[in-house]
Design a protein around this motif. Structure first.
Motif, PDB file in Angstrom:
ATOM      1  N   VAL A   1       0.850  -1.193   0.000  1.00 14.30           N
ATOM      2  CA  VAL A   1       0.000   0.000   0.000  1.00 14.30           C
ATOM      3  C   VAL A   1       0.887   1.244   0.000  1.00 14.30           C
ATOM      4  CG1 VAL A   1      -1.794   1.278   1.253  1.00 14.30           C
ATOM      5  CG2 VAL A   1      -1.878  -1.237   1.163  1.00 14.30           C
ATOM      6  N   SER A   2       1.941   1.222   0.797  1.00 11.34           N
ATOM      7  CA  SER A   2       2.860   2.346   0.882  1.00 11.34           C
ATOM      8  C   SER A   2       3.592   2.573  -0.442  1.00 11.34           C
ATOM      9  CB  SER A   2       3.867   2.095   2.006  1.00 11.34           C
ATOM     10  OG  SER A   2       4.743   3.180   2.143  1.00 11.34           O
ATOM     11  N   TYR A   3       4.043   1.489  -1.072  1.00 15.17           N
ATOM     12  CA  TYR A   3       4.680   1.595  -2.394  1.00 15.17           C
ATOM     13  C   TYR A   3       3.735   2.298  -3.372  1.00 15.17           C
ATOM     14  CZ  TYR A   3       4.431   0.035  -7.187  1.00 15.17           C
ATOM     15  OH  TYR A   3       4.214   0.006  -8.537  1.00 15.17           O
ATOM     16  N   LEU A   4       2.465   1.880  -3.369  1.00 13.83           N
ATOM     17  CA  LEU A   4       1.506   2.432  -4.307  1.00 13.83           C
ATOM     18  C   LEU A   4       1.305   3.928  -4.061  1.00 13.83           C
ATOM     19  CD1 LEU A   4      -0.310   1.699  -6.693  1.00 13.83           C
ATOM     20  CD2 LEU A   4      -2.108   1.165  -5.036  1.00 13.83           C
ATOM     21  N   ALA A   5       1.216   4.313  -2.801  1.00 20.22           N
ATOM     22  CA  ALA A   5       1.084   5.736  -2.462  1.00 20.22           C
ATOM     23  C   ALA A   5       2.310   6.514  -2.925  1.00 20.22           C
ATOM     24  CB  ALA A   5       0.892   5.902  -0.954  1.00 20.22           C
ATOM     25  N   ASP A   6       3.496   5.998  -2.642  1.00 20.09           N
ATOM     26  CA  ASP A   6       4.744   6.649  -3.036  1.00 20.09           C
ATOM     27  C   ASP A   6       4.791   6.861  -4.546  1.00 20.09           C
ATOM     28  OD1 ASP A   6       7.409   7.520  -3.309  1.00 20.09           O
ATOM     29  OD2 ASP A   6       8.249   5.549  -2.882  1.00 20.09           O
ATOM     30  N   ASN A   7       4.481   5.823  -5.300  1.00 19.65           N
ATOM     31  CA  ASN A   7       4.548   5.929  -6.756  1.00 19.65           C
ATOM     32  C   ASN A   7       3.486   6.892  -7.293  1.00 19.65           C
ATOM     33  OD1 ASN A   7       6.513   4.903  -8.424  1.00 19.65           O
ATOM     34  ND2 ASN A   7       5.329   3.161  -9.106  1.00 19.65           N
TER      35      ASN A   7
END
Length: 138
Positions: free
Chosen positions: A52-58
């Motif tokens: 979820v964090s990766y998706l937000a970052d990207n």
């Protein structure tokens, strides 16, 4: 602009690994989608917070790139998880709130799609910075 963003996304090995798709990339905002697979879940059966964090970052970085132009990186971001991600797909929508010459402040909402219904599972905000033209890995 969408095609350029999709090419950038395709050059990211981790994004390819999790099956990320860029479905919107314009001056108004960006949208990324990740299909939920068993391999992305943690021991309680919902999507691992790191995914979820990766998706937000990207999504934040793409939104910043839409505002600042190509050659951007995440300078910082913060995420709040508000509900476990249980469903079939993750959707992140992000937009620049303010952009200057060298950085953009962006926000992102991450939803989980469960049986056709979108439920907010996380919110994030971050600062996206333009890389200097002569930048190297320092």
């Amino acid at each position: 602009m969408l095609q350029l963003g999709q090419q950038a996304l395709a050059s990211q090995p981790f994004s390819r690994l999790v099956g990320t798709a860029l479905t919107r990339f314009d001056a108004e905002g960006t949208e990324l989608r990740v299909p939920i697979q068993e391999s992305l879940k943690q021991q309680h059966g919902f999507v691992h917070g790191g995914v979820v964090s990766y998706l937000a970052d990207n999504a934040l970085t793409f939104a910043g790139g839409a505002a600042l132009g190509t050659g951007v990186v995440t300078s910082e971001y913060k995420i709040n998880y508000v509900r476990p991600a249980i469903g079939q797909e993750l959707v992140a929508r992000a937009a620049a709130v303010h952009a200057g010459k060298s950085q953009a402040a962006c926000r992102c909402d991450i939803y989980v799609v469960n049986e056709g219904k979108e439920l907010l599972c996380a919110i994030a905000q971050g600062t996206i910075a333009r890389l200097a033209a002569a930048s190297t890995a320092e």
